[in-house]
Design a protein around this motif. Structure first.
Motif, PDB file in Angstrom:
ATOM      1  N   SER A 183       0.039  37.461   8.380  1.00 30.06           N
ATOM      2  CA  SER A 183      -0.542  36.709   7.922  1.00 30.06           C
ATOM      3  C   SER A 183       0.829  36.309   6.739  1.00 30.06           C
ATOM      4  O   SER A 183       0.430  35.323   5.747  1.00 30.06           O
ATOM      5  CB  SER A 183      -1.854  36.616   7.335  1.00 30.06           C
ATOM      6  OG  SER A 183      -1.733  35.077   7.283  1.00 30.06           O
ATOM      7  N   ASP A 185      -2.527  34.227  14.561  1.00 29.61           N
ATOM      8  CA  ASP A 185      -3.875  33.190  14.081  1.00 29.61           C
ATOM      9  C   ASP A 185      -3.661  32.311  12.733  1.00 29.61           C
ATOM     10  O   ASP A 185      -4.057  31.030  12.760  1.00 29.61           O
ATOM     11  CB  ASP A 185      -4.650  34.036  13.498  1.00 29.61           C
ATOM     12  CG  ASP A 185      -5.759  34.653  14.540  1.00 29.61           C
ATOM     13  OD1 ASP A 185      -5.812  34.540  15.657  1.00 29.61           O
ATOM     14  OD2 ASP A 185      -5.911  35.939  14.402  1.00 29.61           O
ATOM     15  N   ASN A 239      -3.575  28.506  12.524  1.00 30.55           N
ATOM     16  CA  ASN A 239      -4.911  27.360  12.068  1.00 30.55           C
ATOM     17  C   ASN A 239      -4.645  26.988  11.158  1.00 30.55           C
ATOM     18  O   ASN A 239      -4.740  25.256  11.160  1.00 30.55           O
ATOM     19  CB  ASN A 239      -5.661  28.522  11.671  1.00 30.55           C
ATOM     20  CG  ASN A 239      -7.380  29.188  12.339  1.00 30.55           C
ATOM     21  OD1 ASN A 239      -8.116  27.914  12.555  1.00 30.55           O
ATOM     22  ND2 ASN A 239      -6.970  30.169  12.264  1.00 30.55           N
ATOM     23  N   ASN A 247      -6.663  33.340   5.411  1.00 28.31           N
ATOM     24  CA  ASN A 247      -6.806  34.492   6.820  1.00 28.31           C
ATOM     25  C   ASN A 247      -6.557  35.685   7.273  1.00 28.31           C
ATOM     26  O   ASN A 247      -6.873  36.564   7.627  1.00 28.31           O
ATOM     27  CB  ASN A 247      -5.287  33.492   7.974  1.00 28.31           C
ATOM     28  CG  ASN A 247      -5.250  33.992   8.935  1.00 28.31           C
ATOM     29  OD1 ASN A 247      -6.371  34.183   9.735  1.00 28.31           O
ATOM     30  ND2 ASN A 247      -4.186  34.697   9.961  1.00 28.31           N
ATOM     31  N   ASN A 265     -10.168  36.837   7.005  1.00 27.98           N
ATOM     32  CA  ASN A 265     -10.442  37.135   8.090  1.00 27.98           C
ATOM     33  C   ASN A 265     -10.255  38.720   8.156  1.00 27.98           C
ATOM     34  O   ASN A 265     -11.857  39.681   8.716  1.00 27.98           O
ATOM     35  CB  ASN A 265      -9.489  36.215   8.666  1.00 27.98           C
ATOM     36  CG  ASN A 265      -9.350  36.827  10.693  1.00 27.98           C
ATOM     37  OD1 ASN A 265     -10.240  37.700  10.663  1.00 27.98           O
ATOM     38  ND2 ASN A 265      -9.123  35.966  11.439  1.00 27.98           N
TER      39      ASN A 265
END
Length: 410
Positions: free
Chosen positions: A61, A115, A119, A337, A340
């Motif tokens: 990420s 991810d 998003n 993220n 998360n």
């Protein structure tokens, strides 16, 4: 192609991407016992393997934050999702311990990029639409999770091998994902600045984002508590049968789907702040009911409240980050993220340790308190009176244009 058609196709393609990710992740996590048996992973080594996935996803990420300064998020997603599917197939195809280690490592890295980019595109599409649509994307993820878990149950019930169970899903979904990726829609202002790096969060920017990061971590602590401990709680604490103990997570996923399917309407009508506050109170109430439950059916009610409450928080946190930093939404989403995976890593060990040292009833109160932290940061989700899609938009010709782009969104 008109802008309206392009946006509709982009929304459909991205929704399908969320759906596929829900299927893929459910197929992996629901077959962890089978993966452990196939490769002879010891109970002591299993947590290391499981923790490596979110750690590598967090690294990916961060890398995606920098990568999208050079290429569009749609490009990252176009290649990350096929890699996730192929990594899943690799988990089922190996024979030695290092085979599954490589496959899970590839899964973690590709899922982190997926991810983040997924998003990013959701936030930019919501801005283009001028109304709340993020909850709908996450509803597609929940639907995929339900179908993926059902497919995994059938595979286990029919005694299918991992590769045999995973192959049909990958064979069907992979070409559909590649075809759908042609219709992803990037942020409108990216074309004008192609080749130029996105603006950073600016001085003090991360301090503004930090409340949302905290909310994200706490929401995933709650989510991982349900995923990892609901079955054990019902069976060991409330005295349910082994079969009944599998029901709470399914109930949680179904209520998550329902809550997200109608949640965008709530944001449109009442505003993001009100929806997040109500969701937080419902989630906290759910944990309280679970902790105090005298029997199985009361515990089921608690997990139902949890699903309805928690399901709105994560999508609205991503959306709020996009509104908070309209000129640096990709960077904000990528950093957000990470939390998360922080919540996922903290939640399960925290509840397990407290349950063993104290009691599982008492342990359920800890995620309850952590989820309530969201109430103190609710204003980070936008002006109290803002109703994204009603008061938060204006129309210019036939296009809906987002005008809620104030500096810090509060």
């Amino acid at each position: 192609m008109t802008d309206d058609v392009r946006l509709r196709r982009g929304r459909g393609a991205l929704g399908f991407s969320f759906f596929v990710q829900g299927v893929t992740f459910a197929l992996l996590v629901t077959r962890i016992p089978a993966i452990q048996d196939r490769y002879g992973i010891s109970d002591g080594l299993l947590p290391v393997f499981l923790a490596a996935v979110p750690v590598l996803a967090g690294v990916a990420s961060v890398a995606t934050e920098h990568l999208v300064k050079r290429v569009a998020p749609s490009v990252v997603l176009r290649w990350a999702q096929p890699l996730v599917l192929l990594s899943l197939l690799g988990v089922g195809a190996g024979e030695r311990l290092w085979h599954v280690a490589v496959a899970l490592g590839a899964f973690g890295l590709s899922v982190g990029a997926l991810d983040a980019s997924m998003n990013m595109l959701g936030v930019s599409l919501q801005r283009a639409y001028g109304r709340s649509i993020m909850l709908g994307f996450h509803a597609a993820y929940s639907l995929g999770g339900i179908l993926g878990a059902s497919a995994a149950w059938y595979g286990a019930h029919a005694h299918l091998g991992l590769f045999t169970g995973y192959l049909p899903a990958v064979a069907v979904l992979l070409p559909l994902v590649l075809r759908g990726s042609r219709y992803y829609v990037d942020r409108a202002d990216r074309t004008a600045s192609e080749g130029l790096p996105e603006k950073g969060l600016g001085a003090g920017g991360f301090a503004l984002l930090l409340p949302l990061c905290l909310v994200m971590a706490c929401a995933y602590i709650g989510d991982s508590t349900v995923a990892n401990w609901s079955a054990k709680y019902l069976q060991d604490v409330l005295g349910s049968s082994e079969q009944t103990a599998t029901v709470p997570y399914n109930v949680y996923m179904v209520t998550t789907l329902v809550g997200r399917a109608v949640g965008d309407l709530g944001v449109w009508r009442f505003g993001a702040v009100a929806v997040v506050r109500v969701g937080t109170l419902l989630a906290a109430s759910g944990f309280a009911v679970v902790a105090a439950a005298p029997g199985v059916w009361t515990g089921m009610l608690g997990f139902t409240l949890l699903g309805i409450g928690l399901c709105v928080i994560v999508p609205q946190t991503f959306a709020a980050a996009g509104r908070l930093f309209p000129g640096a939404s990709d960077t904000a989403v990528a950093r957000l993220n990470i939390f998360n995976y922080v919540g996922f890593l903290i939640g399960s060990p925290l509840v397990g340790a407290l349950g063993d040292a104290w009691s599982y009833r008492g342990a359920m109160l800890v995620p309850m308190v952590l989820v309530l932290i969201t109430l103190f940061h609710a204003r980070s989700f936008g002006p109290r009176e803002a109703r994204y899609g009603v008061d938060h938009e204006r129309r210019a010709g036939d296009r809906v244009v987002d005008v809620g782009r104030g500096g810090n969104g509060v």
